[in-house]
Design a protein around this motif. Structure first.
Motif, short mmCIF file in Angstrom:
data_model
loop_
_atom_site.label_atom_id
_atom_site.label_comp_id
_atom_site.label_asym_id
_atom_site.label_seq_id
_atom_site.Cartn_x
_atom_site.Cartn_y
_atom_site.Cartn_z
N GLU A 207 -3.86 87.97 17.20
CA GLU A 207 -3.93 89.22 17.78
C GLU A 207 -2.58 89.80 17.10
O GLU A 207 -2.41 90.65 16.73
CB GLU A 207 -4.38 90.27 18.67
N LEU A 208 -1.19 89.12 17.48
CA LEU A 208 -0.25 88.87 16.54
C LEU A 208 -0.36 89.05 15.00
O LEU A 208 0.24 90.05 14.36
CB LEU A 208 1.13 87.46 17.36
N ARG A 209 -0.77 88.12 14.31
CA ARG A 209 -1.10 88.21 13.04
C ARG A 209 -1.69 89.39 12.61
O ARG A 209 -1.45 89.89 11.78
CB ARG A 209 -1.83 86.53 12.47
N GLY B 223 -0.06 91.87 9.84
CA GLY B 223 -0.45 92.36 8.80
C GLY B 223 -0.94 94.14 8.70
O GLY B 223 -0.34 94.66 7.66
N GLU B 224 -0.96 95.24 9.66
CA GLU B 224 -1.10 96.21 10.14
C GLU B 224 0.26 96.70 9.62
O GLU B 224 0.39 97.94 8.33
CB GLU B 224 -1.25 97.00 10.51
N SER B 225 0.83 96.68 9.86
CA SER B 225 2.75 96.89 9.76
C SER B 225 2.52 96.87 8.63
O SER B 225 3.11 97.30 8.06
CB SER B 225 3.28 95.88 10.49
#
Length: 74
Positions: free
Chosen positions: A46-48, A52-54
């Motif tokens: 979920e952090l990855r 990626g979205e950021s």
């Protein structure tokens, strides 16, 4: 995808560098330990995804700024 069944205390090796140890199984949670070279990044899924979205958002902002600046030059 490789699916394995492991018990607490058992390990999984990836190449010769990464050892994954199942440390505890309690209900629907599994705790794992990971031994890997310090140079290797290890991220929760979920952090990855969030990173990626950021990064995509930042790239879109940068593209918008670049387009704006190019219009100002005309």
């Amino acid at each position: 995808m490789l699916i394995l069944t492991r018990k607490a205390g058992e390990t999984i090796w990836i190449n010769d560098e990464i050892e994954i140890t199942i440390t505890e199984v309690k209900g629907d949670q599994v705790k794992i330990g990971i031994n890997a070279p310090k140079t290797m990044d290890i991220l929760r899924g979920e952090l990855r995804q969030e990173i990626g979205e950021s990064n995509r958002d930042a790239l879109a902002d940068l593209t918008g700024i670049k387009n704006f600046l190019n219009q100002e030059k005309k």
